[in-house]
Design a protein around this motif. Structure first.
Motif, short mmCIF file in Angstrom:
data_model
loop_
_atom_site.label_atom_id
_atom_site.label_comp_id
_atom_site.label_asym_id
_atom_site.label_seq_id
_atom_site.Cartn_x
_atom_site.Cartn_y
_atom_site.Cartn_z
N LYS A 1 0.86 -1.29 -0.09
CA LYS A 1 0.06 0.09 0.09
C LYS A 1 0.87 1.16 -0.06
CE LYS A 1 -3.58 -2.34 2.42
NZ LYS A 1 -4.52 -2.49 3.73
N ASN A 2 2.00 1.05 -0.33
CA ASN A 2 3.02 2.43 -0.28
C ASN A 2 3.51 2.63 -1.71
OD1 ASN A 2 3.44 2.98 2.52
ND2 ASN A 2 4.91 1.12 2.62
N THR B 1 7.38 9.00 0.43
CA THR B 1 6.38 7.95 0.43
C THR B 1 5.08 8.26 0.61
OG1 THR B 1 8.27 6.68 1.72
CG2 THR B 1 5.95 5.64 1.67
N PHE B 2 4.34 7.75 -0.06
CA PHE B 2 2.85 8.26 0.14
C PHE B 2 1.88 7.04 0.09
CE2 PHE B 2 5.27 10.84 -3.06
CZ PHE B 2 5.11 11.99 -2.72
N SER B 3 0.90 7.05 0.85
CA SER B 3 -0.05 6.26 1.00
C SER B 3 -1.37 6.65 1.41
CB SER B 3 0.49 5.03 2.09
OG SER B 3 -0.41 4.04 2.31
N THR B 4 -2.57 6.12 0.92
CA THR B 4 -3.93 6.34 1.52
C THR B 4 -4.55 4.91 2.19
OG1 THR B 4 -4.87 5.29 -0.48
CG2 THR B 4 -4.19 7.69 -0.46
N LYS C 1 3.71 16.97 -0.25
CA LYS C 1 2.90 15.57 0.08
C LYS C 1 1.62 15.70 0.68
CE LYS C 1 4.89 11.81 3.11
NZ LYS C 1 5.31 11.35 4.16
N GLU C 2 0.90 16.56 -0.05
CA GLU C 2 -0.50 16.78 0.16
C GLU C 2 -1.24 16.20 -1.05
OE1 GLU C 2 -1.41 20.87 1.08
OE2 GLU C 2 -0.38 20.80 2.93
#
Length: 636
Positions: free
Chosen positions: A412-413, A427-430, A466-467
């Motif tokens: 999920k990353n 690093t981004f994740s929802t 990072k938004e």
């Protein structure tokens, strides 16, 4: 003449006397006596009476009173033969008299046999048994194989056989509640009560559902008394409070519902225990918030460089493209033989990408959670391994200059890597699975990331802050592909909902929705080099071509088929000059079609298992790289 007449009359009277005396018992005697000499009416009457007499003698079943009546009638008829009318003979049944008592007994016995359950010991059944008889439980003595003597067919409960009680559910509830309230209840097996008999006599057999009126009045009076006692507390208060509807005193005196007078007091201070709990809860929430910022599985990012040195004698980086790299010619050719094989992944390879514009390096995403970059021109070895995912890597994407790339994993990353150093920049994740990642191809928008997620959304991040700056939420299934068209002003997405949707970049409203009943899911889409056409890998084993113009129409004349891709997200691609279409398939082959004629040009058996990805080299026009689930990357 007178003598003759008299002689006739004498004869008639003589015959009548003889008839009354029973001298003639049958017709033949009458005929013998000279019936022709009698008058016609008397002869007819005589014959009828004789027949009647004969019938009476033969019938033995007539009752005595009936016989008497018939004899009386016969005698009167004989007495006055002139006045008696003609009579019809009664019908006598020809069938013999049958006694049906035994028949009735036999039928009753047969019926009883048919309704009775079958005896399991008998070997022959002399009738057709019904379903109920065949499946009826075994009655009789204790079953030899059951511990408690109850046959399996009789069991309807773990403790044996339970009969249905003929008691209504309302009656049962009434007696149950009465017993729990008063201590007595009616015994359903007889006209008696069980439990506290003294209370029974005191309450006169009252149950919870039939309280007498005097008891109800008594309960009301008790409630009223309680209310008045509560009201007496505030009598000595000021009369103004009593008359003021905003005061508690007025509410207490004039309350109509059981809740209106009970005002909860506002608690001013927390107790020590409550304060302690509140602090612990706040601390837990803060920890949870910090941990859930990435929402994916946290993994320590590592990287390993496998080359001789990261910089050469001139100080150039190992990712720097060779200066003499340029296209040999504009014409592309289909590869024929295997040039090189890269093996390093311990599991299957899910995607490959050539270094943008030059193709001197090739990046691969493995199901072993590693991403590797390989040298193409010189040594043909693995240059660096990037380890930052805990599960298989689904998709990879270079930025325009190749210095950075994106990876999307099943943990999920989404990670943004520096190609040269192997450091994770962001690093981004929802909290959902990313299926596809893409950077905006415009050079001035290389900080904008688009990711197609498993929760049907396309999420847009600004990588500098990072938004999440936008969410495109219209699909009805997981998003599989993102393809920029129309000078990167629009992008096309495909999904598991078997539809294509076209969006304006930055505006979360669908401007074109393509969905037909015959359409299948399209897990891979590629843009033609002239940017006028989209090739979509359809899961019904064909490649469909859509226009990128205003209407995004399906080109029905161009359809590429022959390969087997049902169930696999095999990548479709074009040659740099746009003359050939290529695709992997589920049997390990790589297929090449001619763009103009749509005919199969060549097939290469590339991998054992699925050939999931294929890329045409951007400069060397006759070379193609393929990857498969056998863990190999092959260069043709």
């Amino acid at each position: 003449m007178m003598e003759e007449t008299m002689s006739h009359e004498d004869k008639d009277s003589k015959l009548g006397d003889q008839l009354n005396s029973g001298a003639f018992l049958n017709i033949s005697s009458v005929i013998r006596r000279g019936i022709n000499s009698l008058p016609l009416s008397l002869a007819l009457k005589l014959v009828m009476d004789l027949l009647q007499n004969y019938a009476d003698q033969e019938d033995n079943e007539l009752d005595e009173p009936e016989k008497q009546n018939l004899q009386d009638e016969n005698s009167s008829a004989a007495a006055s033969p002139e006045s008696s009318p003609l009579r019809l003979l009664p019908s006598i049944p020809a069938a013999p008299k049958v006694d049906d008592t035994m028949l009735a007994l036999t039928v009753a016995q047969a019926r009883q046999t048919q309704s009775r359950p079958l005896d399991p010991t008998q070997h022959v059944v002399a009738f057709n048994p019904t379903y109920d008889q065949l499946w009826a439980p075994i009655y009789g003595p204790a079953h030899p194989y059951a511990k408690d003597g109850i046959a399996q067919g009789m069991r309807n409960h773990k403790l044996g056989f339970v009969e249905d009680a003929s008691i209504d559910s309302f009656v049962f509830d009434e007696q149950y509640n009465t017993f729990h309230k008063y201590g007595y209840a009616a015994d359903p097996s007889g006209n008696k009560y069980i439990g506290d008999l003294d209370t029974l006599q005191k309450n006169e057999g009252m149950s919870v559902y039939n309280i007498p009126q005097h008891e109800q009045k008594k309960q009301k009076l008790e409630k009223k008394k309680e209310t008045e006692e509560d009201g007496d507390i505030g009598i000595d208060r000021d009369s103004e409070e009593v008359n003021n509807p905003a005061s508690d005193t007025w509410l207490m005196k004039n309350r109509k519902s059981p809740w209106s007078g009970k005002k909860e007091e506002v608690q001013t201070e927390l107790t020590e225990e409550q304060k302690k709990y509140a602090e612990e809860y706040a601390k837990k929430k803060e920890e949870k918030g910090n941990a859930g910022g990435d929402k994916g599985e946290a993994v320590v990012d590592k990287t390993t460089f496998h080359g001789k040195e990261e910089r050469d004698y001139q100080g150039r980086s190992w990712i720097a493209p060779p200066k003499d790299a340029k296209a040999a010619n504009d014409h592309c050719y289909i590869p024929k033989r295997l040039v090189h094989t890269w093996s390093g992944h311990t599991k299957g390879v899910s995607a490959i990408r050539f270094f943008p514009k030059y193709g001197h390096l090739i990046l691969s995403a493995g199901m072993d959670s590693k991403v590797k970059i390989w040298d193409v021109f010189n040594s043909g070895k693995c240059m660096r391994t990037y380890m930052g995912h805990s599960k298989a890597v689904r998709d990879i994407s270079f930025c325009n200059d190749g210095t950075k790339f994106l990876t999307a994993g099943y943990d999920k990353n989404i990670k943004y890597w520096d190609t040269e150093t192997g450091q994770v920049i962001r690093t981004f994740s929802t909290g959902k699975l990313p299926y596809v990642v893409k950077l905006n191809p415009d050079d001035d928008k290389q900080n904008i990331l688009l990711a197609g997620m498993s929760d049907k959304k396309i999420v847009q991040w600004d990588m500098n802050t990072k938004e999440i700056t936008q969410e495109y939420d219209q699909h009805l299934g997981a998003v599989n592909t993102i393809t920029f068209v129309d000078n990167n002003r629009r992008f096309v997405t495909s999904s598991d909902d078997k539809s294509l949707r076209v969006w304006e970049f930055g505006i979360p409203v669908v401007i074109k929705y393509i969905s037909e009943p015959h359409m299948h899911s399209m897990p891979s889409i590629s843009l033609h080099p002239n940017t006028n056409w989209l090739a979509a890998q359809s899961l019904d084993n064909q490649i469909l071509i859509y226009s990128t113009r205003e209407r995004f129409q399906l080109n029905k004349k161009k359809r590429f088929a022959g390969h087997i891709v049902a169930g696999y997200a095999c990548q479709v691609n074009f040659s740099p000059d746009g003359r050939f279409v290529m695709s992997g398939d589920g049997e390990g082959k790589c297929w090449f079609w001619d763009w103009k004629s749509c005919k199969v040009f060549r097939t290469l058996k590339c991998h054992e298992g699925v050939c999931i990805g294929c890329e045409w080299h951007p400069l060397e026009q006759s070379k193609v790289a393929t990857c498969g689930w056998d863990g190999l990357i092959k260069y043709w």
